[in-house]
Structures are given as C-alpha cells and as structure tokens.
Design a protein around this motif. Sequence first.
Motif, PDB file in Angstrom:
ATOM      1  N   SER A 127       1.473  -6.662  -4.121  1.00 48.61           N
ATOM      2  CA  SER A 127       1.541  -7.881  -4.938  1.00 48.61           C
ATOM      3  C   SER A 127       1.839  -9.147  -4.143  1.00 48.61           C
ATOM      4  O   SER A 127       1.584 -10.244  -4.628  1.00 48.61           O
ATOM      5  N   GLY A 128       2.307  -9.032  -2.923  1.00 45.66           N
ATOM      6  CA  GLY A 128       2.551 -10.209  -2.099  1.00 45.66           C
ATOM      7  C   GLY A 128       1.309 -10.749  -1.420  1.00 45.66           C
ATOM      8  O   GLY A 128       1.375 -11.741  -0.705  1.00 45.66           O
ATOM      9  N   ASN A 129       0.183 -10.095  -1.655  1.00 42.39           N
ATOM     10  CA  ASN A 129      -1.078 -10.519  -1.048  1.00 42.39           C
ATOM     11  C   ASN A 129      -2.022 -11.004  -2.133  1.00 42.39           C
ATOM     12  O   ASN A 129      -2.381 -10.257  -3.031  1.00 42.39           O
ATOM     13  N   ILE A 130      -2.432 -12.245  -1.998  1.00 44.88           N
ATOM     14  CA  ILE A 130      -3.305 -12.861  -2.993  1.00 44.88           C
ATOM     15  C   ILE A 130      -4.757 -12.778  -2.525  1.00 44.88           C
ATOM     16  O   ILE A 130      -5.065 -13.051  -1.370  1.00 44.88           O
ATOM     17  N   CYS A 131      -5.627 -12.412  -3.469  1.00 43.28           N
ATOM     18  CA  CYS A 131      -7.077 -12.438  -3.225  1.00 43.28           C
ATOM     19  C   CYS A 131      -7.656 -13.439  -4.209  1.00 43.28           C
ATOM     20  O   CYS A 131      -7.714 -13.179  -5.411  1.00 43.28           O
ATOM     21  N   ARG A 132      -8.069 -14.565  -3.710  1.00 41.74           N
ATOM     22  CA  ARG A 132      -8.591 -15.606  -4.589  1.00 41.74           C
ATOM     23  C   ARG A 132      -9.936 -15.226  -5.202  1.00 41.74           C
ATOM     24  O   ARG A 132     -10.357 -15.787  -6.197  1.00 41.74           O
ATOM     25  N   CYS A 133     -10.614 -14.262  -4.608  1.00 39.17           N
ATOM     26  CA  CYS A 133     -11.907 -13.816  -5.159  1.00 39.17           C
ATOM     27  C   CYS A 133     -11.724 -12.778  -6.271  1.00 39.17           C
ATOM     28  O   CYS A 133     -12.684 -12.470  -6.974  1.00 39.17           O
ATOM     29  N   GLY A 134     -10.546 -12.212  -6.385  1.00 42.37           N
ATOM     30  CA  GLY A 134     -10.275 -11.257  -7.455  1.00 42.37           C
ATOM     31  C   GLY A 134     -10.780  -9.853  -7.199  1.00 42.37           C
ATOM     32  O   GLY A 134     -11.141  -9.139  -8.133  1.00 42.37           O
ATOM     33  N   ALA A 135     -10.777  -9.405  -5.947  1.00 43.50           N
ATOM     34  CA  ALA A 135     -11.270  -8.064  -5.610  1.00 43.50           C
ATOM     35  C   ALA A 135     -10.177  -7.000  -5.740  1.00 43.50           C
ATOM     36  O   ALA A 135     -10.261  -5.949  -5.120  1.00 43.50           O
ATOM     37  N   TYR A 136      -9.175  -7.241  -6.570  1.00 48.80           N
ATOM     38  CA  TYR A 136      -8.016  -6.354  -6.648  1.00 48.80           C
ATOM     39  C   TYR A 136      -8.358  -4.911  -6.996  1.00 48.80           C
ATOM     40  O   TYR A 136      -7.796  -3.987  -6.417  1.00 48.80           O
ATOM     41  N   VAL A 137      -9.263  -4.690  -7.938  1.00 43.63           N
ATOM     42  CA  VAL A 137      -9.605  -3.318  -8.345  1.00 43.63           C
ATOM     43  C   VAL A 137     -10.158  -2.555  -7.143  1.00 43.63           C
ATOM     44  O   VAL A 137      -9.778  -1.410  -6.881  1.00 43.63           O
ATOM     45  N   ALA A 138     -11.036  -3.180  -6.392  1.00 46.53           N
ATOM     46  CA  ALA A 138     -11.629  -2.538  -5.225  1.00 46.53           C
ATOM     47  C   ALA A 138     -10.607  -2.361  -4.101  1.00 46.53           C
ATOM     48  O   ALA A 138     -10.635  -1.353  -3.385  1.00 46.53           O
ATOM     49  N   ILE A 139      -9.710  -3.317  -3.935  1.00 46.63           N
ATOM     50  CA  ILE A 139      -8.666  -3.213  -2.910  1.00 46.63           C
ATOM     51  C   ILE A 139      -7.771  -2.023  -3.207  1.00 46.63           C
ATOM     52  O   ILE A 139      -7.479  -1.210  -2.324  1.00 46.63           O
ATOM     53  N   VAL A 140      -7.337  -1.882  -4.445  1.00 46.35           N
ATOM     54  CA  VAL A 140      -6.486  -0.751  -4.836  1.00 46.35           C
ATOM     55  C   VAL A 140      -7.236   0.564  -4.619  1.00 46.35           C
ATOM     56  O   VAL A 140      -6.676   1.531  -4.094  1.00 46.35           O
ATOM     57  N   ALA A 141      -8.503   0.610  -4.980  1.00 46.74           N
ATOM     58  CA  ALA A 141      -9.305   1.824  -4.789  1.00 46.74           C
ATOM     59  C   ALA A 141      -9.412   2.186  -3.307  1.00 46.74           C
ATOM     60  O   ALA A 141      -9.322   3.367  -2.940  1.00 46.74           O
ATOM     61  N   ALA A 142      -9.584   1.190  -2.463  1.00 42.46           N
ATOM     62  CA  ALA A 142      -9.686   1.436  -1.025  1.00 42.46           C
ATOM     63  C   ALA A 142      -8.373   1.982  -0.471  1.00 42.46           C
ATOM     64  O   ALA A 142      -8.368   2.949   0.307  1.00 42.46           O
ATOM     65  N   VAL A 143      -7.251   1.401  -0.880  1.00 45.93           N
ATOM     66  CA  VAL A 143      -5.950   1.882  -0.412  1.00 45.93           C
ATOM     67  C   VAL A 143      -5.712   3.297  -0.922  1.00 45.93           C
ATOM     68  O   VAL A 143      -5.249   4.170  -0.175  1.00 45.93           O
ATOM     69  N   ARG A 144      -6.048   3.549  -2.171  1.00 44.27           N
ATOM     70  CA  ARG A 144      -5.881   4.895  -2.742  1.00 44.27           C
ATOM     71  C   ARG A 144      -6.705   5.915  -1.950  1.00 44.27           C
ATOM     72  O   ARG A 144      -6.215   6.989  -1.607  1.00 44.27           O
ATOM     73  N   GLU A 145      -7.979   5.575  -1.652  1.00 38.61           N
ATOM     74  CA  GLU A 145      -8.822   6.498  -0.902  1.00 38.61           C
ATOM     75  C   GLU A 145      -8.260   6.785   0.484  1.00 38.61           C
ATOM     76  O   GLU A 145      -8.211   7.947   0.921  1.00 38.61           O
ATOM     77  N   ALA A 146      -7.826   5.751   1.188  1.00 40.18           N
ATOM     78  CA  ALA A 146      -7.259   5.940   2.536  1.00 40.18           C
ATOM     79  C   ALA A 146      -5.963   6.730   2.479  1.00 40.18           C
ATOM     80  O   ALA A 146      -5.704   7.573   3.358  1.00 40.18           O
ATOM     81  N   ALA A 147      -5.154   6.486   1.461  1.00 40.23           N
ATOM     82  CA  ALA A 147      -3.893   7.238   1.311  1.00 40.23           C
ATOM     83  C   ALA A 147      -4.180   8.702   1.017  1.00 40.23           C
ATOM     84  O   ALA A 147      -3.542   9.597   1.600  1.00 40.23           O
ATOM     85  N   ASP A 148      -5.142   8.957   0.148  1.00 38.07           N
ATOM     86  CA  ASP A 148      -5.518  10.348  -0.163  1.00 38.07           C
ATOM     87  C   ASP A 148      -6.038  11.045   1.080  1.00 38.07           C
ATOM     88  O   ASP A 148      -5.692  12.197   1.349  1.00 38.07           O
ATOM     89  N   ALA A 149      -6.863  10.355   1.854  1.00 32.46           N
ATOM     90  CA  ALA A 149      -7.390  10.940   3.097  1.00 32.46           C
ATOM     91  C   ALA A 149      -6.264  11.242   4.073  1.00 32.46           C
ATOM     92  O   ALA A 149      -6.258  12.299   4.721  1.00 32.46           O
ATOM     93  N   ALA A 150      -5.299  10.334   4.187  1.00 40.13           N
ATOM     94  CA  ALA A 150      -4.168  10.547   5.090  1.00 40.13           C
ATOM     95  C   ALA A 150      -3.327  11.744   4.641  1.00 40.13           C
ATOM     96  O   ALA A 150      -2.887  12.552   5.470  1.00 40.13           O
ATOM     97  N   ARG A 151      -3.111  11.880   3.338  1.00 35.12           N
ATOM     98  CA  ARG A 151      -2.345  13.005   2.809  1.00 35.12           C
ATOM     99  C   ARG A 151      -3.070  14.332   3.049  1.00 35.12           C
ATOM    100  O   ARG A 151      -2.437  15.359   3.263  1.00 35.12           O
ATOM    101  N   ASN A 152      -4.396  14.292   3.023  1.00 33.49           N
ATOM    102  CA  ASN A 152      -5.188  15.500   3.194  1.00 33.49           C
ATOM    103  C   ASN A 152      -5.568  15.745   4.658  1.00 33.49           C
ATOM    104  O   ASN A 152      -6.396  16.608   4.948  1.00 33.49           O
ATOM    105  N   GLY A 153      -4.984  14.953   5.549  1.00 34.87           N
ATOM    106  CA  GLY A 153      -5.202  15.165   6.978  1.00 34.87           C
ATOM    107  C   GLY A 153      -6.538  14.693   7.508  1.00 34.87           C
ATOM    108  O   GLY A 153      -6.944  15.075   8.597  1.00 34.87           O
ATOM    109  N   ALA A 154      -7.222  13.852   6.758  1.00 33.47           N
ATOM    110  CA  ALA A 154      -8.533  13.363   7.224  1.00 33.47           C
ATOM    111  C   ALA A 154      -8.395  12.147   8.087  1.00 33.47           C
ATOM    112  O   ALA A 154      -7.432  11.506   8.200  1.00 33.47           O
TER     113      ALA A 154
END
Length: 163
Positions: free
Chosen positions: A136-163
């Motif tokens: 929440s401390g990072n502002i995206c003036r273009c409003g790409a928040y849904v995609a940003i959250v999805a990208a972080v979720r995917e990378a976190a899932d990959a890290a948890r699964n050892g990828a």
Amino acid sequence: MTDDATAELSCTVNGQEVRLRVDPRESLLDVLRERLVLTGTKKGCDQGHCGACTVHVDGRRVVSCLTPAVQAAGREVTTIEGVAGPDGGLHPLQRAFIDHDALQCGYCTPGQIMSGLACIAEGHTTDDDQIREYLSGNICRCGAYVAIVAAVREAADAARNGA
C-alpha cells in the motif's frame, strides 16, 4: 562546499563496494541516481509518499528519498538494477510483472518490484488482501494494482514451491 562539510560513505551497492564523499544532507536516492548513475530507482514525489524510490538496505525496504545516504554506511544496498540473476536474466518477480501486464507507464514498476520482493521475503503473501496491505505504500497512477498483486502472488507461490 569544503571537505569539512562532507562525510565518507562506504557501502555495498548491488554487490559492488562503493566509496565516496557525500554531503550529509544528500538522500540515498540522489546518490544512487546522480552519483552512481543507477537510474532505475525513480524520483516520484520526493516526500516518501509514492514508493517509486523503494530500495533495500540490509534486506529491508526503505524509501530512498527520505533516507540520508550516510545511513547506508557499512550496509548492503540493493536497487532494481541488482535484482537480476547472475546471468543477467530477469528475476521471477520481474518475469511475473511482464506475464501479468503489471506495468503500464512503468514509472512505479521498480519501486513496486522492490516492495513486492520485500513482501515475499517477509512472508506477507498469504492472500491478496495481505499483499495489497503490504504494497500500500506504493502508488501506481495507471491503476495496475490487480495485475501487480497477481504478479506478486505468482512469484510468492513459485518461491514457496521451490521454483
């Protein structure tokens, strides 16, 4: 300014030893961009509100516009330029940003990625609400928040699964 008004700064930036004299009033952001020519870190608001200047100091995210450069003395600083793999390949979170189209104008992207990396390292990725809270401390003036959250979720899932 005389040498009396400067301070010695010795730290590691993206794995490289750095040694220079700085004005004690200089921000870490200005030293990174103007003195070390690491321009991936963006100057947005220059008041600590937007997160575009987020970097890591000893593994913790900081807004570099409000961090005096002298506070980095003896520490490890990582900028967006230091995120790529040793072969120069994209970090999985950078790849996820591309795959999810989580960047539009791209101005906030370096800060978003640095905060996303911290969010993952801190274990704050149990669900989308938690990811949003910790980004929440990072502002995206273009409003790409849904995609940003999805990208972080995917990378976190990959890290948890050892990828």
